[in-house]
Design a protein around this motif. Structure first.
Motif, PDB file in Angstrom:
ATOM      1  N   ILE A 112      52.250  64.504  74.136  1.00 55.11           N
ATOM      2  CA  ILE A 112      52.504  65.191  72.872  1.00 55.11           C
ATOM      3  C   ILE A 112      53.907  65.772  72.950  1.00 55.11           C
ATOM      4  N   TRP A 113      54.737  65.378  72.005  1.00 59.44           N
ATOM      5  CA  TRP A 113      56.138  65.792  71.957  1.00 59.44           C
ATOM      6  C   TRP A 113      56.454  66.486  70.635  1.00 59.44           C
ATOM      7  N   ASP A 114      57.352  67.452  70.670  1.00 59.49           N
ATOM      8  CA  ASP A 114      57.987  67.916  69.454  1.00 59.49           C
ATOM      9  C   ASP A 114      58.819  66.738  68.944  1.00 59.49           C
ATOM     10  N   LYS A 115      58.695  66.429  67.664  1.00 56.89           N
ATOM     11  CA  LYS A 115      59.331  65.213  67.133  1.00 56.89           C
ATOM     12  C   LYS A 115      60.839  65.212  67.341  1.00 56.89           C
ATOM     13  N   GLU A 116      61.495  66.313  67.044  1.00 61.06           N
ATOM     14  CA  GLU A 116      62.955  66.363  67.187  1.00 61.06           C
ATOM     15  C   GLU A 116      63.364  66.208  68.652  1.00 61.06           C
ATOM     16  N   LYS A 117      62.645  66.877  69.543  1.00 60.03           N
ATOM     17  CA  LYS A 117      62.943  66.756  70.970  1.00 60.03           C
ATOM     18  C   LYS A 117      62.748  65.321  71.433  1.00 60.03           C
ATOM     19  N   TYR A 118      61.674  64.689  70.990  1.00 64.23           N
ATOM     20  CA  TYR A 118      61.406  63.306  71.383  1.00 64.23           C
ATOM     21  C   TYR A 118      62.532  62.384  70.916  1.00 64.23           C
TER      22      TYR A 118
END
Length: 131
Positions: A112-118
């Motif tokens: 599970i990632w923060d979208k912007e970080k990913y």
């Protein structure tokens, strides 16, 4: 396998895609992951993973730190009737989860990632050095 985009609600709940719910079962474990994401393991895989951690030498400081990293904030996840799981605040903070998230099927776990970080940080670097 797969990549899915979802959002956290105001209470920190996240819809788990049905494909992942089928693999994870009713209860599973969510823990800190490397690179600022979360790892999600189905119970049997979690038991196998923790067994590996238990077999690390207790006399090794790095081994103790690794076990602490994964076990200290690990939480049992449980799907509610709407297909959501509550991500506890310390885990949300570790992954920088705000609203938009990406769930990835990565072999024996879900990430599970923060979208912007990913999108900005989950790069492959120099693949020649890995392969």
């Amino acid at each position: 396998m797969g990549e899915y985009n979802h959002t956290l609600d105001a209470k920190g709940r996240l819809i788990i895609p049905s494909k992942f719910r089928d693999s994870l079962g009713d209860k599973f474990v969510i823990t800190k992951g490397f690179d600022g994401c979360l790892f999600v393991y189905e119970d049997e895989e979690w038991l196998s993973f923790t067994e590996k951690l238990r077999n690390l030498p207790l006399s090794n400081k790095d081994a103790r730190s690794l076990a602490r990293f994964f076990l200290s904030n690990a939480d049992e996840g449980e799907i509610d009737k709407q297909g959501r799981v509550l991500i506890q605040a310390p885990l949300r903070a570790h992954a920088g989860l705000q609203k938009d998230v990406v769930l990835l099927g990565v072999g024996n776990r879900v990430e599970i990632w923060d979208k912007e970080k990913y999108e900005n940080e989950a790069t492959f670097g120099d693949m020649d050095e890995i392969a």
